[in-house]
Design a protein around this motif. Sequence first.
Motif, mmCIF file in Angstrom:
data_model
loop_
_atom_site.group_PDB
_atom_site.id
_atom_site.type_symbol
_atom_site.label_atom_id
_atom_site.label_comp_id
_atom_site.label_asym_id
_atom_site.label_seq_id
_atom_site.Cartn_x
_atom_site.Cartn_y
_atom_site.Cartn_z
ATOM 1 N N ASP A 4 0.809 -1.211 0.000
ATOM 2 C CA ASP A 4 0.000 0.000 0.000
ATOM 3 C C ASP A 4 0.842 1.260 0.000
ATOM 4 O O ASP A 4 0.342 2.350 0.279
ATOM 5 C CB ASP A 4 -0.935 0.023 1.213
ATOM 6 N N SER A 5 2.166 1.111 -0.265
ATOM 7 C CA SER A 5 3.018 2.298 -0.249
ATOM 8 C C SER A 5 4.176 2.110 -1.211
ATOM 9 O O SER A 5 4.413 0.999 -1.729
ATOM 10 C CB SER A 5 3.538 2.563 1.176
ATOM 11 N N ALA A 56 -1.809 8.479 -13.181
ATOM 12 C CA ALA A 56 -2.370 7.346 -12.427
ATOM 13 C C ALA A 56 -1.776 6.042 -12.953
ATOM 14 O O ALA A 56 -1.725 5.837 -14.170
ATOM 15 C CB ALA A 56 -3.894 7.336 -12.562
ATOM 16 N N VAL A 57 -1.325 5.151 -12.048
ATOM 17 C CA VAL A 57 -0.725 3.887 -12.446
ATOM 18 C C VAL A 57 -1.233 2.773 -11.507
ATOM 19 O O VAL A 57 -1.408 2.993 -10.306
ATOM 20 C CB VAL A 57 0.817 3.960 -12.396
ATOM 21 N N ASN A 58 -1.470 1.574 -12.063
ATOM 22 C CA ASN A 58 -1.844 0.403 -11.276
ATOM 23 C C ASN A 58 -0.606 -0.486 -11.127
ATOM 24 O O ASN A 58 -0.136 -1.078 -12.090
ATOM 25 C CB ASN A 58 -2.979 -0.373 -11.955
ATOM 26 N N TRP A 59 -0.108 -0.547 -9.852
ATOM 27 C CA TRP A 59 1.132 -1.284 -9.589
ATOM 28 C C TRP A 59 0.749 -2.678 -9.083
ATOM 29 O O TRP A 59 0.065 -2.807 -8.080
ATOM 30 C CB TRP A 59 1.948 -0.560 -8.526
ATOM 31 N N LYS A 80 -2.017 -8.714 -8.070
ATOM 32 C CA LYS A 80 -3.104 -7.848 -7.690
ATOM 33 C C LYS A 80 -2.687 -6.395 -7.938
ATOM 34 O O LYS A 80 -1.665 -5.957 -7.420
ATOM 35 C CB LYS A 80 -3.460 -8.076 -6.213
ATOM 36 N N PRO A 81 -3.503 -5.609 -8.682
ATOM 37 C CA PRO A 81 -3.125 -4.213 -8.970
ATOM 38 C C PRO A 81 -3.429 -3.313 -7.789
ATOM 39 O O PRO A 81 -4.465 -3.429 -7.133
ATOM 40 C CB PRO A 81 -3.982 -3.851 -10.179
ATOM 41 N N THR A 82 -2.489 -2.380 -7.561
ATOM 42 C CA THR A 82 -2.676 -1.368 -6.520
ATOM 43 C C THR A 82 -2.495 0.007 -7.163
ATOM 44 O O THR A 82 -1.440 0.283 -7.750
ATOM 45 C CB THR A 82 -1.647 -1.534 -5.392
ATOM 46 N N PRO A 83 -3.520 0.872 -7.055
ATOM 47 C CA PRO A 83 -3.421 2.177 -7.723
ATOM 48 C C PRO A 83 -2.570 3.154 -6.914
ATOM 49 O O PRO A 83 -2.664 3.202 -5.682
ATOM 50 C CB PRO A 83 -4.873 2.641 -7.806
#
Length: 466
Positions: free
Chosen positions: A71-72, A147-150, A156-159
């Motif tokens: 989450d970071s 904006a990027v989905n990591w 699992k993508p994390t924005p």
Amino acid sequence: MSKLKARFSSIAARLLLASAVLLPLFLGLTGFFLDRAFENSLNVAETSRLRGHINLLFSVAEPEVRNNRFDSLRMPVTLSEADFEHPNSGLYGYIFNGQEKLVWHSNSAALRDPPPYNRVVTKDSPGQLVFSEQRLDKNLHFVASYAVNWEDASGKPTPFYFVVIHGATEFKAELKAYRNELWRWLGAAGIFLLIAQTMILRWGLRPLGKLAVALKKMQSGDTSNIAGEHPRELQKIVDNLNQVLEREQALRQRYRNSLADLAHSLKTPLAVLQSRLGQGAESDGELQQIASEQVARMNQVVTYQLQRAVSSQQHGSFRRTRIEPIAQRLFAALQKVYAHKKMKQSLALAPNSIVAGDEQDVMELLGNLLENAFKYGHQEVRMSSSLTDNQLCIEIEDDGPGVPEDQTERILERGQRLDTNQPGQGIGLAVAAEIIRSYDGDIRISRSELGGARFSIFLPTPASPD
């Protein structure tokens, strides 16, 4: 109002007024478009700069896992861009996660409150760079968000949302400086162009002043026409004016000549009347007849000269005039005028001595030549005619002093006389020559067998015999 109207009746004033109105309008539009072009170029440069800063943040970011949760992001302690490190430098970087929580900010934003999430983050455009202008802290700023989905290890993508904010202070200062310089130079250019336009107008309209001077000289009598060289646009006008002036001068000269010819032509009938009145007529009937003939002759002369004055050329070539009756009338009249000389007269005309000309012209022509013969002849005047080459040759001779060979051309000019002791104005022979030339005829002066002058006149004959 009248002064203003008189002022703008000038061509130069009108052109200067048009320039003064159109030039600021043109320069204003030019300045407006240049200002817009420069502002657009600054916006493009700012956009390119913010894109580079976003790429820098994205390239150094690394995922950070805490409690098995992703989450970071982990960022370097310092960045290569110096403005990200100096507090309140005007360039600030932020990273938000999907829970709208700020997970990182640059050292330059340490003393600032983070911007509102909803104003700087655009969730609807993942993978795209979004630019906008926002008022933050009551000042204009440029904002770029990405904006990027990591994805984590499990896929699992994390924005995450990368945001770069740059203050518009430098932008506005640069734009203001450009505008000041732009309008300063455009204003100077406008003044210079107005001055140049004034000088060009004076130089371009100078030929009109030169033309006015030439017209004034002509009006004062210094010149008879508009002299000098003029520009091509004015030369046609000058040429046309000169043609009008030449025609007017020729017309005026023709009026003068006609008046002089009228006075000269009236001399013979007046002399006849004076001679008969001085000698005394045998009866009142004879005197009345003589007066009636000479008054009729004077009336014909006046009518004829008035027609010549208003006509540019003779129009009698389509008429047929017999020579003999005119010659007899002239001999009779001149015999009375010069009765004291007791002149011997001889009239030997060929049959059908007819010319293609007006009777008044022939009367004027023969009258002038015969009067000249009676005036300068001593005892004899002779007149004869012959036909040759569709022309009638009329010869008038006297036994006077004659005309020297070197003077035969000069005495045909108006006002030229050989014997200044005799009364006269030097008009008769000139009038005769003019009439002959009007019928495409010819006149020659030579020595007569009588000892005086011989005037040989060649006039066209009619196309068909009478």
